[in-house]
Design a protein around this motif. Structure first.
Motif, PDB file in Angstrom:
ATOM      1  N   GLY A   7      -8.897   0.383  -4.009  1.00 26.89           N
ATOM      2  CA  GLY A   7      -7.749   1.225  -4.281  1.00 26.89           C
ATOM      3  C   GLY A   7      -6.888   0.584  -5.342  1.00 26.89           C
ATOM      4  O   GLY A   7      -7.264  -0.407  -5.955  1.00 26.89           O
ATOM      5  N   TYR A   9      -2.786  -0.672  -6.165  1.00 24.54           N
ATOM      6  CA  TYR A   9      -1.419  -0.920  -5.714  1.00 24.54           C
ATOM      7  C   TYR A   9      -0.528  -0.852  -6.943  1.00 24.54           C
ATOM      8  O   TYR A   9      -0.763  -1.538  -7.941  1.00 24.54           O
ATOM      9  N   GLU A  13       3.267   1.043  -3.755  1.00 21.36           N
ATOM     10  CA  GLU A  13       2.401   1.973  -3.029  1.00 21.36           C
ATOM     11  C   GLU A  13       0.943   1.583  -3.187  1.00 21.36           C
ATOM     12  O   GLU A  13       0.507   1.155  -4.250  1.00 21.36           O
ATOM     13  N   LYS A  15      -2.779   3.129  -3.048  1.00 26.39           N
ATOM     14  CA  LYS A  15      -3.532   4.382  -3.055  1.00 26.39           C
ATOM     15  C   LYS A  15      -5.008   4.036  -2.951  1.00 26.39           C
ATOM     16  O   LYS A  15      -5.569   3.367  -3.809  1.00 26.39           O
TER      17      LYS A  15
END
Length: 75
Positions: A7, A9, A13, A15
Motif C-alpha cells: 500500500g 502511506y 493515511e 491506503k
C-alpha cells in the motif's frame, strides 16, 4: 498466518492496494520503504563489461569463487 499486502502511506493515511477482509482484528507491522534519491539509484549505464573484464584479468579463479571466498573472510 502471515499475509503481505502492499500500500501507500501519505499525509497520515495508509491506503492498501487491495482490500483485506477479516473476521477479527489483526495485528500488523508496517515497514516503510523510503524512495532513494535519484543519485543513489543504479542504472544499466553504471555497469561496463569491458571495465569488469579489465578488473578481473589477474583473477586466477571464477568470479563466483572469488565472491564466496570474500564473504567467508567477512564471517
Amino acid at each position: 498466518m502471515m499475509k503481505t499486502i502492499s500500500g501507500t502511506y501519505y499525509n497520515g493515511e495508509l491506503k492498501l492496494d487491495k482490500p483485506l477482509k477479516t473476521k477479527n482484528p489483526v495485528r500488523v507491522k508496517l515497514v516503510f520503504e523510503e524512495d532513494l534519491p535519484e543519485k543513489d539509484v543504479l542504472k544499466i549505464s553504471d555497469f561496463s563489461f569491458l571495465e569488469m573484464q579489465e578488473m578481473l584479468k589477474d583473477c586466477k579463479s571464477s568470479l563466483s569463487e572469488e565472491l564466496v571466498n570474500e564473504r567467508r573472510l567477512d564471517l
